[in-house]
Design a protein around this motif. Structure first.
Motif: not given
Length: 252
Positions: A9-11, A13, A65-66, A96, A98-99, A234
């Protein structure tokens, strides 16, 4: 045998060109890791098209990611599951921590996102996990159980057969606290038990990934546990060398 998965998961970045270069480096080193490991990379939306093209034919899958909870329409800034699928994505991370924490995602929202993912042949990587307060209050089992019952229990058996679960000990990410391999196994085994209560023997086939500060130095110990089927990575996914080294946590 359950699938062994290492997902990155590169988030938020890397810029697109940097993402393509990172993908090339992962692809170039994939041969050094056991064929038994399935690699997935999940770049930001802006990179999905180019990274998908870069990884075509390499055996490395791409995920988003979403995705939006709606199919299409007047939802400025949202990205539909159909759009993601059209770019070559096979997976999508949903729920996730963070979501949930920063964007207020609830089980109600996630049920709609899961529906969109399945409607577009995307495999959800559904995240569950407790925060520090919940862990210290001894509520971690209850929190994870609720996150599964409120969303995963709504799936059909066929949908459940195409699901990946990722357990995130939110309290062990960037806090200086570390979850042990034993703690990971304990909660993974519990998750499988909760899944089995609804889906029976099919729960034995569901991959459950560990998402708490997994790195080259601890991957082998964590992956050796019976109910840990890989990692949702991550920071370490942003360096090809580290990402591949985590994959080597599964013995050939």
């Amino acid at each position: 045998m359950r699938k062994k998965i290492v997902a990155g998961n590169w988030k938020m970045n890397t810029l697109p060109a940097e993402g393509v270069e990172l993908a090339k480096q992962v692809a170039a080193g994939k041969h050094t890791v056991c064929d038994c490991v399935s690699f997935i990379v999940c770049p930001p939306f802006t990179h999905l098209s180019e990274v998908s093209k870069t990884l075509e034919g390499t055996g490395i899958a791409v995920g988003a990611q979403n995705c939006a909870a709606e199919a299409k329409g007047a939802y400025t800034g949202e990205v539909a599951a159909s759009m993601i699928a059209a770019l070559g994505c096979k997976y999508v991370i949903l729920g996730h921590s963070e979501r949930r924490q920063y964007y207020g995602e609830t089980s109600g929202t996630l049920n709609r996102k899961m529906e969109q993912a399945y409607a577009n042949n995307l495999v959800p990587i559904y995240c569950v996990g407790e925060n520090l307060d919940e862990r210290e209050a001894g509520k971690h089992f209850d929190v994870v159980k609720a996150q599964i019952e409120e969303v995963v229990y709504n799936l059909t058996p066929e949908q459940f057969g195409k699901l990946v679960i990722a357990y995130e000990p939110v309290w062990a990410i960037g806090t200086g606290k570390t979850a042990t391999a034993e703690q990971a196994q304990e909660i993974h085994a519990y998750i499988r038990k909760v899944l089995a209560a609804k889906f029976g023997a099919a729960a034995e086939e569901c991959p459950i990934l560990y998402g708490g500060s997994c790195k080259p130095s601890n991957a082998a110990e964590i992956f050796a546990k019976e109910d840990v089927d890989g990692g949702l990575i991550g920071g370490a996914a942003l360096k090809a060398e580290d990402f591949l080294a985590i994959g080597k946590g599964f013995a050939k």
